[in-house]
Design a protein around this motif. Structure first.
Motif, mmCIF file in Angstrom:
data_model
loop_
_atom_site.group_PDB
_atom_site.id
_atom_site.type_symbol
_atom_site.label_atom_id
_atom_site.label_comp_id
_atom_site.label_asym_id
_atom_site.label_seq_id
_atom_site.Cartn_x
_atom_site.Cartn_y
_atom_site.Cartn_z
ATOM 1 N N PHE A 159 0.943 -1.188 -0.333
ATOM 2 C CA PHE A 159 0.140 0.274 -0.256
ATOM 3 C C PHE A 159 0.698 1.331 -0.297
ATOM 4 C CE2 PHE A 159 -4.092 -1.456 1.732
ATOM 5 C CZ PHE A 159 -4.535 -2.194 1.015
ATOM 6 N N LEU A 160 0.662 2.478 -1.104
ATOM 7 C CA LEU A 160 1.835 3.313 -0.859
ATOM 8 C C LEU A 160 0.590 4.705 -0.539
ATOM 9 C CD1 LEU A 160 3.829 3.261 -4.033
ATOM 10 C CD2 LEU A 160 4.251 3.056 -2.196
ATOM 11 N N HIS A 161 0.922 5.571 0.023
ATOM 12 C CA HIS A 161 0.583 6.631 0.908
ATOM 13 C C HIS A 161 1.192 8.246 0.253
ATOM 14 C CE1 HIS A 161 -2.705 8.941 3.333
ATOM 15 N NE2 HIS A 161 -1.726 9.554 3.113
ATOM 16 N N LEU A 162 0.539 8.639 -0.619
ATOM 17 C CA LEU A 162 0.890 10.467 -1.299
ATOM 18 C C LEU A 162 0.948 11.220 -0.106
ATOM 19 C CD1 LEU A 162 -0.104 9.972 -4.568
ATOM 20 C CD2 LEU A 162 2.051 8.934 -3.612
ATOM 21 N N HIS A 163 0.974 11.868 0.178
ATOM 22 C CA HIS A 163 1.470 13.396 1.117
ATOM 23 C C HIS A 163 1.847 14.291 0.157
ATOM 24 C CE1 HIS A 163 1.224 14.569 4.982
ATOM 25 N NE2 HIS A 163 2.460 15.892 5.214
ATOM 26 N N GLU A 218 13.072 -3.722 -2.360
ATOM 27 C CA GLU A 218 14.013 -3.272 -3.631
ATOM 28 C C GLU A 218 12.703 -2.389 -4.041
ATOM 29 O OE1 GLU A 218 17.443 -2.003 -4.469
ATOM 30 O OE2 GLU A 218 16.629 -3.224 -2.660
ATOM 31 N N LEU A 219 12.230 -3.064 -4.562
ATOM 32 C CA LEU A 219 11.209 -2.554 -5.282
ATOM 33 C C LEU A 219 10.277 -1.161 -4.977
ATOM 34 C CD1 LEU A 219 9.184 -2.966 -7.970
ATOM 35 C CD2 LEU A 219 7.361 -3.717 -6.765
ATOM 36 N N VAL A 220 9.800 -1.393 -3.460
ATOM 37 C CA VAL A 220 9.182 -0.770 -3.201
ATOM 38 C C VAL A 220 10.030 0.819 -2.288
ATOM 39 C CG1 VAL A 220 8.341 0.337 -0.358
ATOM 40 C CG2 VAL A 220 7.993 -2.139 -1.025
ATOM 41 N N LYS A 221 11.708 0.734 -2.231
ATOM 42 C CA LYS A 221 12.760 1.311 -2.987
ATOM 43 C C LYS A 221 12.689 2.262 -3.486
ATOM 44 C CE LYS A 221 15.275 -0.582 0.562
ATOM 45 N NZ LYS A 221 17.261 -1.499 0.453
ATOM 46 N N LYS A 222 12.436 1.649 -4.288
ATOM 47 C CA LYS A 222 12.579 2.504 -6.467
ATOM 48 C C LYS A 222 11.093 2.702 -6.316
ATOM 49 C CE LYS A 222 14.707 -1.001 -9.231
ATOM 50 N NZ LYS A 222 14.768 -1.718 -10.363
ATOM 51 N N LEU A 223 9.917 2.428 -5.794
ATOM 52 C CA LEU A 223 8.641 3.374 -6.074
ATOM 53 C C LEU A 223 9.076 4.382 -5.409
ATOM 54 C CD1 LEU A 223 6.257 0.305 -5.451
ATOM 55 C CD2 LEU A 223 6.538 1.487 -7.680
ATOM 56 N N ILE A 224 9.297 4.585 -4.141
ATOM 57 C CA ILE A 224 9.321 5.496 -3.192
ATOM 58 C C ILE A 224 9.913 6.947 -3.374
ATOM 59 C CG2 ILE A 224 10.085 6.563 -1.063
ATOM 60 C CD1 ILE A 224 9.119 4.280 0.105
ATOM 61 N N SER A 225 11.321 6.126 -4.047
ATOM 62 C CA SER A 225 12.465 7.208 -4.430
ATOM 63 C C SER A 225 11.716 7.987 -6.313
ATOM 64 C CB SER A 225 13.488 6.880 -5.356
ATOM 65 O OG SER A 225 13.749 5.828 -6.131
ATOM 66 N N THR A 245 5.757 13.817 -1.011
ATOM 67 C CA THR A 245 6.683 12.323 -0.306
ATOM 68 C C THR A 245 5.657 11.290 -0.345
ATOM 69 O OG1 THR A 245 5.613 13.379 1.561
ATOM 70 C CG2 THR A 245 7.483 14.453 0.600
ATOM 71 N N CYS A 246 6.165 9.928 -0.174
ATOM 72 C CA CYS A 246 5.085 8.841 -0.441
ATOM 73 C C CYS A 246 5.932 7.501 1.118
ATOM 74 C CB CYS A 246 6.059 8.182 -1.491
ATOM 75 S SG CYS A 246 5.371 6.277 -1.508
ATOM 76 N N LYS A 247 4.926 6.946 1.816
ATOM 77 C CA LYS A 247 4.857 5.872 2.520
ATOM 78 C C LYS A 247 4.637 4.288 2.179
ATOM 79 C CE LYS A 247 7.051 8.826 6.768
ATOM 80 N NZ LYS A 247 6.526 8.648 7.616
ATOM 81 N N LYS A 281 9.989 5.249 6.411
ATOM 82 C CA LYS A 281 9.189 5.845 4.496
ATOM 83 C C LYS A 281 8.744 3.656 4.401
ATOM 84 C CE LYS A 281 10.147 8.794 1.863
ATOM 85 N NZ LYS A 281 9.157 10.021 2.527
ATOM 86 N N TYR A 282 8.846 2.847 5.026
ATOM 87 C CA TYR A 282 8.020 1.797 4.546
ATOM 88 C C TYR A 282 8.572 0.860 5.996
ATOM 89 C CZ TYR A 282 12.672 -0.051 3.100
ATOM 90 O OH TYR A 282 13.887 -0.976 3.459
ATOM 91 N N CYS A 283 6.964 -0.541 5.545
ATOM 92 C CA CYS A 283 7.345 -1.244 6.870
ATOM 93 C C CYS A 283 6.276 -1.291 6.310
ATOM 94 C CB CYS A 283 6.275 -0.526 8.318
ATOM 95 S SG CYS A 283 6.109 -1.543 9.374
ATOM 96 N N PHE A 284 6.909 -3.460 6.891
ATOM 97 C CA PHE A 284 6.690 -5.249 7.074
ATOM 98 C C PHE A 284 5.679 -4.976 7.434
ATOM 99 C CE2 PHE A 284 10.046 -4.493 3.457
ATOM 100 C CZ PHE A 284 9.646 -5.688 2.463
ATOM 101 N N PHE A 285 4.512 -5.588 7.726
ATOM 102 C CA PHE A 285 3.574 -6.494 8.648
ATOM 103 C C PHE A 285 4.269 -7.438 9.762
ATOM 104 C CE2 PHE A 285 0.830 -9.311 10.327
ATOM 105 C CZ PHE A 285 -0.285 -8.709 11.236
ATOM 106 N N ASN A 286 4.271 -7.051 10.565
ATOM 107 C CA ASN A 286 4.484 -8.468 11.754
ATOM 108 C C ASN A 286 3.457 -7.971 12.624
ATOM 109 O OD1 ASN A 286 5.127 -5.707 13.318
ATOM 110 N ND2 ASN A 286 7.531 -6.548 12.688
ATOM 111 N N GLU A 287 3.616 -9.164 13.594
ATOM 112 C CA GLU A 287 2.803 -9.249 14.640
ATOM 113 C C GLU A 287 2.797 -7.987 15.819
ATOM 114 O OE1 GLU A 287 0.219 -10.833 15.681
ATOM 115 O OE2 GLU A 287 0.233 -12.109 13.795
ATOM 116 N N ARG A 288 4.141 -7.418 15.881
ATOM 117 C CA ARG A 288 4.199 -6.744 17.258
ATOM 118 C C ARG A 288 3.508 -5.264 16.261
ATOM 119 N NH1 ARG A 288 7.573 -1.998 17.624
ATOM 120 N NH2 ARG A 288 7.712 -2.792 15.599
ATOM 121 N N ILE A 289 3.447 -5.044 15.267
ATOM 122 C CA ILE A 289 3.045 -3.725 14.943
ATOM 123 C C ILE A 289 1.739 -3.855 14.786
ATOM 124 C CG2 ILE A 289 4.614 -3.156 13.569
ATOM 125 C CD1 ILE A 289 3.511 -3.275 10.764
ATOM 126 N N LYS A 290 0.585 -5.434 14.554
ATOM 127 C CA LYS A 290 -0.702 -5.428 15.347
ATOM 128 C C LYS A 290 -0.775 -5.224 16.817
ATOM 129 C CE LYS A 290 -3.395 -9.182 14.463
ATOM 130 N NZ LYS A 290 -3.848 -10.773 14.530
#
Ligand code: C2E
Ligand code: CA
Ligand code: CA
Length: 552
Positions: A159-163, A218-225, A245-247, A281-290
């Motif tokens: 999911f990409l969010h533009l700011h 790697e793809l997400v990094k490219k997308l953001i930049s 900007t984008c996260k 800038k980006y975050c992978f889902f894991n149980e902690r953030i849930k």
């Protein structure tokens, strides 16, 4: 929900097909009889009954296509094919053309169904397409993800969010905002190429499905930049450079089955986590953030409950002049006590409230309650005392904040010259024109201002010198190791010096021991607040504290 609806549609289509086939078998048997058929004592001509059966069968076929234009059409075509086969067989085997109308009917029906299903496909596609970018929208995205997971396809959802789009819409117009979105969407399409698919969700959000076997990070990094690169737009008479900007939040279903709804929710949780954390800038889902998201949700419910059922109350922490320990005043601090006797820390619930508009309600409660309670203290000590109230950046940036505050002052009959509002340095750094205008207006009404948590924000020197404030509060973090860290001590020294240059007084907060106290005295700090002299106390103890320390 979606899966059960899909299963129900499939079941109905299968049921419909069985019905159609049975009807056509029955119809074949009726034709073979020739003559009239007796129904309830009435003689019905075979041709009439046969026509009715064919209409019923066609009606079921239409219903199946409407349920699912693809699967329903295939099922209907098979059923009609069987009828057609039956009719043509009669013609060839019995050398009779009595079934010819039936066979022609089948052909016409198939064309009618092709027409209906093509129209349905077109309108479904239009429903699923974002008009601006031409990408599939959320509606289609959800459906496609469900299909992919059902087909055991593996991959990751981003999911990409533009700011910054809202600012562009407000300042440069919605057309410009639309063009920015189009540019961003084509940049996303270019970057993902054949390794995934991009979808346009609501507002300024995009989703991407990245196929298994590709480096998603790697793809997400490219997308953001790529998204954050300069966008050159044609203005009315010149070109404009705009930036967004984008996260991103990422969830995958690579190693185990994840329910499609859960998968999308996980990507959402990951994106919201990245949005919350300043430098992420980006975050992978894991149980902690849930768990963090779940706790946040619970805390939000606690706040709503507390506002409704009066679980909030205030305590007051004294502030003293460092030389002589004369009482300057009190800072009001909110507390939340739940019915089971447990407490939720303000550091936790204020942060949660600040992410929604709940903070406005909390601030409103605190302003009214603090002034109602403290008014008596001011009267008793002829207004020679200060009440400091914490105000969020959101509140002070509100257009009608001045009027709202003056109304509370009037309602509670609070002496306005005793009121000080604390705003964090961080919110000053992000202040808007309205914030500064509100502060200036309130200063004209003799209301004082303190910069809270000073030394932790990013206010520029030029900004600082223009701030109409009267007190700098040095943050506890800087005080904590003032005695052991020389650089820290020098920094606090510089802040005190600068505060005085700005014609402000300076208070150190979180002072816990005598060594810190004497060092701050040496450095010329004006006031202190901290456990060394007093923890926050309840309202009734305020009077006692005033009796002891106000006339020193
Ligand atoms: P803050 O405004 O910086 O408040 C100071 C915090 O430091 C308070 O924590 C206070 O109890 C604590 N403190 C003061 N002296 C000492 C000390 O010597 N040692 C230690 N360890 N702590 C000390 P509290 O009450 O938990 O509040 C935390 C934060 O919550 C506040 O930080 C403020 O940002 C927010 N907050 C509290 N009350 C309100 C309120 O009424 N409205 C709003 N908007 N925010 C509030
Ligand atoms: Ca404060
Ligand atoms: Ca503070």
């Amino acid at each position: 929900m979606r899966t059960s609806r899909y299963k129900a549609a499939k079941f109905l289509i299968i049921l419909g097909s069985v019905l159609c086939v049975s009807i056509s078998a029955f119809s074949g048997a009726v034709i073979a009889r020739r003559g009239d058929v007796s129904i309830g004592g009435l003689a019905v001509p075979v041709s009439g009954l046969n026509g009715t059966l064919q209409s019923l069968s066609f009606f079921i076929c239409i219903a199946m296509v409407l349920l699912d234009y693809k699967f329903g059409f295939i099922a209907s075509a098979c059923c009609i094919g069987i009828s057609f086969f039956g009719a043509t067989r009669t013609i060839f085997v019995s050398h009779s053309i009595s079934s010819l109308p039936g066979a022609i009917n089948c052909i016409v029906n198939v064309f009618a169904l092709i027409l209906i299903s093509t129209q349905l496909k077109k309108s479904r596609l239009a429903e699923m397409t974002d008009k601006l970018t031409g990408q599939i929208n959320r509606y289609g995205f959800e459906e496609i993800i469900h299909k992919k997971i059902r087909a055991f396809e593996k991959g990751s959802i981003v999911f990409l969010h533009l700011h910054g789009l809202t600012d562009i819409n407000v300042n440069l117009g919605r057309n410009m905002g639309d063009n920015v979105l189009k540019t961003v969407s084509s940049r996303i399409d270019t970057i993902i190429g054949g390794i995934g698919e991009a979808y346009k969700l609501e507002g300024s959000e995009f989703a991407i499905f990245v196929k298994e076997g590709h480096d998603c990070e790697e793809l997400v990094k490219k997308l953001i930049s790529s998204v954050e690169e300069k966008i050159v737009m044609q203005g009315e008479d010149s070109t404009l450079n705009v930036y967004v900007t984008c996260k991103a939040g990422i969830a995958d279903c690579l190693n185990k089955y994840v329910n499609p709804d859960t998968l999308m929710k996980n990507a959402d949780i990951a994106m919201n986590h990245a949005l919350r954390v300043e430098d992420m800038k980006y975050c992978f889902f894991n149980e902690r953030i849930k768990q963090i998201a779940e706790r946040e949700h619970d805390v939000e419910l606690f706040i709503k409950d507390a506002l409704e059922n009066n679980y909030f109350y205030l305590v007051y922490q004294p502030q003293f002049r460092i030389n002589g320990k004369r009482l300057r005043g009190f800072e009001s601090l909110i507390r939340m006590k739940l019915p089971d006797g447990s407490f939720v820390s303000p550091s936790e619930f204020i942060a949660v409230a600040e992410r929604s508009d709940l903070i406005l309600k909390i601030d409103n409660f605190v302003l009214r309650r603090a002034m109602e309670e403290f008014k008596e203290v001011c009267e008793l000590y002829e207004n020679n005392i200060t009440l400091s109230i914490n105000i969020s950046a959101k509140d002070i940036a509100l257009d009608g904040f001045v009027e709202q505050l003056l109304e509370v002052i009037e309602d509670t009959e609070f002496p306005r010259q005793c009121l000080e509002l604390e705003i964090t340095e961080y919110s000053f750094a992000k202040s808007t024109d309205i914030t500064i205008a509100n502060i200036k207006k309130l200063r004209e009404h003799n209301i004082m201002f303190a910069i809270d948590d000073f030394g932790t924000g990013y206010t520029s020197l030029a900004q600082l010198l223009n701030l109409p404030v009267n007190l700098l509060k040095i943050d506890k973090i800087l005080i904590d190791n003032i005695c052991t860290n020389e650089a820290n001590r020098d920094f606090v020294n510089a802040v005190i010096y600068m505060g005085h240059l700005m014609k402000c007084e300076v208070i150190s907060e979180g002072v816990e021991d005598e060594r810190q106290l004497s060092l701050l005295r040496e450095l010329g700090c004006d006031f202190v607040q901290g456990y060394v002299w007093s923890k926050p106390i309840d309202y009734t103890s305020v009077f006692e504290m005033c009796r002891e320390y106000l006339n020193v």
